[in-house]
Write a protein that holds these residues in place. Structure first.
Motif: not given
Length: 644
Positions: A236, A246-247, A251-252, A254, A299-301, A311, A373
């Motif tokens: 996060k 971006v990471c 992305l959880q 969007p 942003w959660h990945f 990232w 990705n």
């Protein structure tokens, strides 16, 4: 009887001695060139056939990371929780972790071993970690005892961690200033519309404990890269709302961080083979690119079974994407983020096209791409790879941009999927990657750009240099001018020689693909590659590994003479170099017909001269050694014979 026996013994000894003298005069024993040169036997952990053994193990580390980006002070701060599993057969009294941001301090080993005139791996010296609330919790208790030495932390446990599945939860808070100069691997770049943050080596992470050396604690100095355990990541990242983040990973949320228009464009890109804008050039810095006017966004990945995450963030990003076709009906999303300074039809506007083509080629030819990705980030970094994310120089264009993009995404196979130790054996990732880059570049757009790894013959200048070093030279020890050859081009040329000259395409491809499949998400050592390759191709290649990968000698084959013999011809060849090689000859007859002759490497086992009987009554006009010009033969003047 005694006399007879004694006379026979003397006769035998004399005969043997005479034959030995004659053999030494005529032949040289070259067996030392063909003998195995390392400990190649298998064990319970790594088999003689180059596969993980029945008791192979590796430890695992899952990460939960929550951090914030302060773009006013250029800092990253937050917390990490590491759930570490000890799958080894021994108990562990402590855990070693890497603190790679500590490289960016005045007294780090890396700083103190950087030449005064600087190098590619120069870095800022006003960084390093601030750590707080360090703890290690096991089933028996909690410990906060640790020792920091340069880029490493030794975290002691309350009691030894159990073997075969013992677990420990490691927690700490950390903060660091993002360097401007991050050793050409990370950093920050000022452009007209804002700062580009390329963030890597950014969290405390567990060092690898393996069956070969135990804890891998080599310091982070410069040229040596990384060796990481695999695990799952939950990340996060909180940043100002005007930042695009971006990471690595998927992305959880969007809907929380993208506008409705951006979400629609994202969905369109996931179905499009053509590049689709998510943030258009004219939208950069405008309200149309922001979910909300002020404050922050998180942003959660998530990413599974990966060895690392990286990232990037900036308010200056143009953002575009396109679908990747990964085989077997699987698709992914190629993405690019870059500033207006990088925009253009000959520059980063083609980045997603390049990324898509590169990942698709490797996925369909070597091993399926495991991530959703593939994100190319324009930054101040010349070129650096992380799982699913690459940093490439923002001023690259045309062939240079293709080359760096293709190379960095090729690293997803070596060492992201095949998890070798880059810090000790860079040739197992850089060299292997340069090799596959050659074929990817040939395939891209019908050969639009020249390959970065040309014929092995282009290496002759280096191979004959008095300052040359072997492939086995550690990257931090190698002369900086030699590193491109020891880690990249010479090992790549070695694989090229194996495929194009020594074993052929089919057998090489079978072995190479099998190696990737066998060691995917595991930790192979050099011997594992050598053993596995030999077992699949069915050849003892010790002479090649020894000569090319662990030696500094050269190849020098030549044609000595061609003369008639009882209606046929005798062709005499010689080996004046230190590396034996099979011999390929093209015979051109007086009538201009041609014949190919191939002689196995074993002709050199008993000496450096060999005469071949060419069974043909035709008159020989010309004989050419290595007609396809593949070998990096250091003396080409003796590679052809012409009838006078």
């Amino acid at each position: 009887m005694k006399y007879f026996a004694g006379s026979l013994l003397i006769t035998l000894l004399f005969s043997t001695f005479s034959f030995t003298l004659q053999a030494q005069e005529v032949k040289q024993d070259n067996q030392h060139l063909f003998d195995n040169f390392t400990y190649r036997q298998g064990n319970a952990y790594r088999t003689a056939s180059g596969k993980p053994g029945p008791e192979y193990w590796q430890n695992a580390a899952d990460y939960n990371l929550e951090v914030s980006l302060d773009d006013k002070n250029h800092t990253v701060s937050g917390s990490v929780t590491i759930n570490y599993t000890n799958n080894s057969p021994e108990t562990l009294d402590f855990i070693w972790l890497y603190l790679e941001q500590n490289r960016f301090t005045e007294d780090s080993r890396g700083t103190l071993t950087t030449p005064v005139q600087g190098s590619r791996y120069s870095g800022d010296v006003e960084g390093g970690y601030n750590l707080n609330n360090v703890s290690a919790k096991t089933a028996t208790g909690v410990s906060s005892k640790y020792i920091i030495t340069d880029t490493r932390m030794q975290l002691w446990l309350d009691k030894p961690l159990a073997a075969n599945g013992g677990e420990v939860e490691i927690k700490m808070d950390f903060k660091f200033k993002v360097p401007v100069e991050g050793m050409d691997r990370m950093g920050r770049l000022e452009v007209k519309d804002g700062t580009i943050y390329a963030i890597a080596q950014w969290y405390p992470r567990v060092a690898v404990f393996d069956d070969v050396v135990g804890w891998n604690t080599d310091p982070y100095l410069g040229a040596g890269e990384f060796y990481c355990e695999y695990g799952n990541f939950d990340v996060k990242i909180t940043a100002p709302a005007y930042q695009t983040v971006v990471c690595s990973g998927v992305l959880q949320n969007p809907k929380d961080v993208l506008t409705k228009e951006q979400q629609d464009r994202w969905k369109k890109a996931e179905k499009s083979d053509k590049t689709v804008y998510i943030i258009k050039p004219e939208e950069v810095g405008k309200p149309a690119a922001q979910t909300k006017a002020g404050g922050t966004l998180t942003w959660h990945f998530k990413m599974e079974n990966t060895r690392d995450v990286a990232w990037a963030a900036s308010k200056a990003f143009i953002w575009d994407a396109a679908k990747m076709n990964l085989g077997n009906g699987k698709t992914g999303l190629a993405q690019s983020v870059y500033p207006k300074e990088s925009n253009g039809p000959k520059a980063w506007s083609r980045s997603t096209e390049f990324t898509k083509a590169s990942v698709e080629f490797y996925s369909n030819n070597y091993f399926p791409y495991p991530y959703h990705n593939a994100i190319n980030v324009a930054a101040s970094v010349g070129g650096m790879e992380y799982p699913g994310v690459s940093f490439c120089h923002y001023q690259s264009f045309e062939g240079d941009l293709w080359g760096v993009t293709d190379h960095e995404f090729g690293h997803n196979w070596f060492p992201m999927i095949v998890g070798s130790n880059e810090r000790r054996y860079p040739w197992m990732d850089e060299g292997f990657n340069i090799f596959i880059n050659h074929y990817s570049t040939k395939a891209f757009n019908n050969g639009e750009f020249p390959t970065r790894s040309s014929s092995p013959r282009s290496l002759i200048g280096y191979l004959t240099s008095e300052t040359r070093e072997g492939i086995d030279t550690y990257p931090d020890v190698a002369n900086p001018r030699n590193l491109a050859y020891t880690a990249y081009y010479k090992p790549a040329a070695g694989l090229y020689l194996l495929r194009e000259y020594i074993v052929g395409h089919e057998r090489f491809d079978n072995a190479f693909k099998s190696y990737i499949e066998t060691w995917a998400y595991k930790h192979p050592q050099p011997n594992d590659f050598f053993n596995h390759f030999e077992n699949v191709v069915g050849e003892d290649l010790a002479w090649f590994w020894k000569g090319w990968f662990y030696g500094n000698g050269n190849i020098d084959l030549g044609i000595v003479d061609v003369k008639p013999f009882k209606g046929n011809s005798l062709i005499t060849v010689e080996n004046k170099g230190q590396i034996p090689m099979p011999v390929q000859l093209q015979v051109i007859y007086a009538d201009d017909s041609k014949e190919e002759v191939k002689l196995p490497v074993e002709i050199w086992q008993r000496g450096n001269s060999w005469t071949h009987l060419l069974k043909s009554s035709k008159e020989v006009k010309r004989v050419v050694l290595d007609p396809n010009k593949i070998l990096p033969d250091v003396n080409v003047l003796n590679d052809a014979w012409n009838k006078l």
